[in-house]
Design a protein around this motif. Sequence first.
Motif, PDB file in Angstrom:
ATOM      1  N   GLY A   1       0.644  -1.168   0.053  1.00  0.00           N
ATOM      2  CA  GLY A   1      -0.127   0.048  -0.065  1.00  0.00           C
ATOM      3  C   GLY A   1       0.811   1.404  -0.021  1.00  0.00           C
ATOM      4  N   GLY A   2       0.386   2.257   0.390  1.00  0.00           N
ATOM      5  CA  GLY A   2       0.772   3.673   0.234  1.00  0.00           C
ATOM      6  C   GLY A   2       2.054   3.755   1.420  1.00  0.00           C
ATOM      7  N   GLN A   3       1.691   3.505   2.566  1.00  0.00           N
ATOM      8  CA  GLN A   3       2.767   3.620   3.722  1.00  0.00           C
ATOM      9  C   GLN A   3       3.156   2.262   4.349  1.00  0.00           C
ATOM     10  N   ASP A   4       2.300   1.123   4.204  1.00  0.00           N
ATOM     11  CA  ASP A   4       2.758   0.026   4.582  1.00  0.00           C
ATOM     12  C   ASP A   4       2.536  -1.146   3.789  1.00  0.00           C
ATOM     13  N   SER A   5       3.334  -2.307   4.054  1.00  0.00           N
ATOM     14  CA  SER A   5       3.030  -3.540   3.110  1.00  0.00           C
ATOM     15  C   SER A   5       2.881  -4.646   4.191  1.00  0.00           C
TER      16      SER A   5
ATOM     17  N   ASP B   1      -1.101 -16.809   9.440  1.00  0.00           N
ATOM     18  CA  ASP B   1       0.055 -15.879   9.679  1.00  0.00           C
ATOM     19  C   ASP B   1       0.012 -14.654   9.096  1.00  0.00           C
ATOM     20  N   PHE B   2       0.811 -13.831   9.454  1.00  0.00           N
ATOM     21  CA  PHE B   2       0.719 -12.530   8.751  1.00  0.00           C
ATOM     22  C   PHE B   2       2.383 -11.818   8.994  1.00  0.00           C
ATOM     23  N   SER B   3       2.607 -10.746   8.352  1.00  0.00           N
ATOM     24  CA  SER B   3       3.625  -9.996   8.813  1.00  0.00           C
ATOM     25  C   SER B   3       3.529  -8.586   8.140  1.00  0.00           C
ATOM     26  N   MET B   4       3.983  -7.493   8.841  1.00  0.00           N
ATOM     27  CA  MET B   4       3.885  -6.164   8.157  1.00  0.00           C
ATOM     28  C   MET B   4       5.143  -5.621   8.221  1.00  0.00           C
ATOM     29  N   ASN B   5       5.421  -4.591   7.547  1.00  0.00           N
ATOM     30  CA  ASN B   5       6.771  -3.839   7.581  1.00  0.00           C
ATOM     31  C   ASN B   5       6.622  -3.214   8.971  1.00  0.00           C
ATOM     32  N   THR B   6       7.818  -3.147   9.360  1.00  0.00           N
ATOM     33  CA  THR B   6       8.040  -2.225  10.643  1.00  0.00           C
ATOM     34  C   THR B   6       8.696  -1.034  10.571  1.00  0.00           C
ATOM     35  N   ILE B   7       9.880  -0.782  10.332  1.00  0.00           N
ATOM     36  CA  ILE B   7      10.520   0.521  10.580  1.00  0.00           C
ATOM     37  C   ILE B   7      10.428   1.318   9.418  1.00  0.00           C
ATOM     38  N   CYS B   8      10.714   0.501   8.225  1.00  0.00           N
ATOM     39  CA  CYS B   8      11.186   1.190   7.067  1.00  0.00           C
ATOM     40  C   CYS B   8      10.007   1.470   5.997  1.00  0.00           C
TER      41      CYS B   8
ATOM     42  N   ALA C   1      10.657   1.935   2.756  1.00  0.00           N
ATOM     43  CA  ALA C   1      11.233   1.550   1.473  1.00  0.00           C
ATOM     44  C   ALA C   1      10.383   0.276   1.007  1.00  0.00           C
ATOM     45  N   GLY C   2       9.974   0.285  -0.395  1.00  0.00           N
ATOM     46  CA  GLY C   2       9.270  -0.722  -0.886  1.00  0.00           C
ATOM     47  C   GLY C   2       7.907  -0.342  -0.578  1.00  0.00           C
ATOM     48  N   THR C   3       7.415   1.026  -0.261  1.00  0.00           N
ATOM     49  CA  THR C   3       5.844   1.142  -0.329  1.00  0.00           C
ATOM     50  C   THR C   3       5.595   2.092  -1.586  1.00  0.00           C
ATOM     51  N   GLY C   4       4.294   2.328  -1.787  1.00  0.00           N
ATOM     52  CA  GLY C   4       3.818   3.252  -2.727  1.00  0.00           C
ATOM     53  C   GLY C   4       4.254   4.446  -2.573  1.00  0.00           C
ATOM     54  N   SER C   5       4.433   5.118  -1.422  1.00  0.00           N
ATOM     55  CA  SER C   5       4.640   6.557  -1.348  1.00  0.00           C
ATOM     56  C   SER C   5       6.212   6.637  -1.929  1.00  0.00           C
ATOM     57  N   PHE C   6       7.111   5.721  -1.587  1.00  0.00           N
ATOM     58  CA  PHE C   6       8.307   5.842  -2.286  1.00  0.00           C
ATOM     59  C   PHE C   6       8.504   5.860  -3.629  1.00  0.00           C
TER      60      PHE C   6
ATOM     61  N   GLN D   1      -2.045  -7.396  -4.133  1.00  0.00           N
ATOM     62  CA  GLN D   1      -3.170  -6.337  -4.294  1.00  0.00           C
ATOM     63  C   GLN D   1      -2.519  -4.957  -3.779  1.00  0.00           C
ATOM     64  N   GLY D   2      -3.416  -4.160  -3.388  1.00  0.00           N
ATOM     65  CA  GLY D   2      -2.938  -2.720  -2.901  1.00  0.00           C
ATOM     66  C   GLY D   2      -2.652  -1.804  -4.207  1.00  0.00           C
TER      67      GLY D   2
END
Lengths: 326, 355
Positions: free
Chosen positions: A103-107, A119-126, A128-133, A215-216
């Motif tokens: 997505g825009g700010q998280d993946s 199970d799931f995981s979400m990007n934590t601190i960075c 990089a690799g999201t839509g905004s970037f 998706q996203g």
Amino acid sequence: MYLGIDVGSVSTKFALIDENKRLIFSLYIRTEGNPIQAMKRGLKMIREESSFPIRMKGVGTTGSARYLAGLLVEADIIKNEIISHAIGTLNFIPEVKTIIDIGGQDSKLIIIRDGIPIDFSMNTICAAGTGSFLDHQAQRLGVSIEEFGDYALRAKTKVNIAGRCTVFSESDMIHKQQLGFSKEDIIRGLCEAIVRNYLANLGKGKEILSPVVFQGGVASNRGVVEALERQLRTEVIVPEYHKVMGAIGVAILAMETTHKEKEFNFSVIDVDFRTRGFECDGCPNQCEVIEVLREDLVISRSGDRCRRWEVGSLEKTSAFVEIERG
Amino acid sequence: MKCSLPHMGNYYLAFKSFFKTVEIDYSPAPPITKRTIELGAKYSPEFVCLPFKINLGNLIEALEEGVDLLFQSGSRGACRYGSYLDLQKRILEDIGFKDFRMIRLFDTTDIGESWSQLKSLNPKISFFELLKALRLTFAKINTIDKAEDLIRHTKPYVSKSSEVESLHQNFLQDIDRTDNFRELKRKTEKFKRSLKEARNLNIQPLKIGIVGELYVVMEPNSNLNLERQLGDMGVEVFRPLTLSHMLKDFLFLGLPRRYYLRLARPYLKFDGCAHSNISVAEAMLFAKHKLDGVIHIKPHACMPEVTAMSALCNVSKDYNIPVLFLSFDEHTSSVGLKTRLEAFVELLKRKKKCT
């Protein structure tokens, strides 16, 4: 009919579904840093554009501003985006085993087995690799974000770009640009880097089995889709409604929870909603408390650690009266 | 001379009675707040872990209050925590604090040294008195841990969790006021009874175990009140890692630790230092006891726990138990944490319903 609203950091998504979980209407607009305005704008567009009478049975909200959105439309259900995305995708592709959402700010990465998210995981601190970037880099290269993916497909050579961190990534890109690589090659390198970063960060220790659904907002980018297919060595499905999947999911969840028929009140468009923040001075924690006001009436407060500012129980305390006076 | 030491959970109550019994003037460091963490982070090296930053913040605030003798825990060798005392001392001197002493509290590698240092602070103290003080301190630590454990296993079974919290606060005050073993026992029994009465055992809550780095596990201010948040969501939290647990390990000459190391051997052949192997072993035990999920928490860039993480991925696969990994530093947002916890709890609920 059921309405799902997904208020994300960059975009706000609306989805209307019928009893048979079919999508009737969807809308994708930019949040532009103001979730309340974005929601009002979206609701107005739904009211104007829909030629049919809308009888809403339930409303659900999701996304990072789900609580605020839920207050605004008096939602029947407020759910986090992981579950909403999983439910939405399972409705269209029941055999899915892996959901990749950028997505825009998280993946996010959601692992599904036998139709249950396990199970799931979400990007934590960075970021990089999201839509905004990607958005930012597209602007810098003078390419519109819609064409960005097609540029990558036209690339002839492979350029390696550091994807660990947006800062390194950007300086690496500039460096390659100055060496004379074409825009197409650099954009392809960037798409590869984003996927590499995503898989290294979120895919760590997770078993990514096909069918894989992507998706996203970033799934519209064909360059990233191709990079994903190359690195996963499997086909990646991009569903038709990939942008509004979270909104569809929460609409389905609203359907599963509510059964009472009620007219959806579009009048919230004209109601004055405001948020107000202040720093509590009760202790050195100095929590930043956010209030939501509906026509000068405080309907919610959040951000305090000690729950001193919870609405309802604490209106009477002297501290509150003092702040109101001040 | 007035002494102080960094906070960890509610254990300052136990240290208070220790220093009272050995007649050393003690004042607890000001409670951990945003200011503490900001101060600590400001003067810490960039990539050091969160416990270091919060400890340093505690020490700075204690010195500001006029304390001139600082204790810092940590035996040498567990992880970089072992060198914190020396580094923090230098940092405090660089900030401009003068005329303070810093002593290693309870150095497990050199007990004779600890004793002679205590003797230098209070020459009148006898070995018998020290034993008496230690006994009271251990009893209090044990009581504090027992109370927290009771809270964890009561919260999901009551309708109003805030009532349980206020009972807990009252009980902590009781612990603080009592220096008598019999009284302490009586109060504990009373507390236990009042909690048992409030429970409604027809509820079947989700059961989640917490493993990870000891400070982040034990200090709620460092993990954004993870346990309270889970309790409010109606989750029964299991957390074997407590200070009394660690003290028992010391008293039994490290035998419990060896047991854990052996248990974790299929996943970690060597001792990854600190709590890494124990985290893995505990997760395995949680799976064997049919818990619904495991949450692994660590400060950002904690080396031993990073080692444990990859082993935990395999545990998760082999035992079919979901593991959520969370990493904390001073910037961690509570909103992001809430989203992850909600999703994890929801996921476990759905999984439970389907089996």
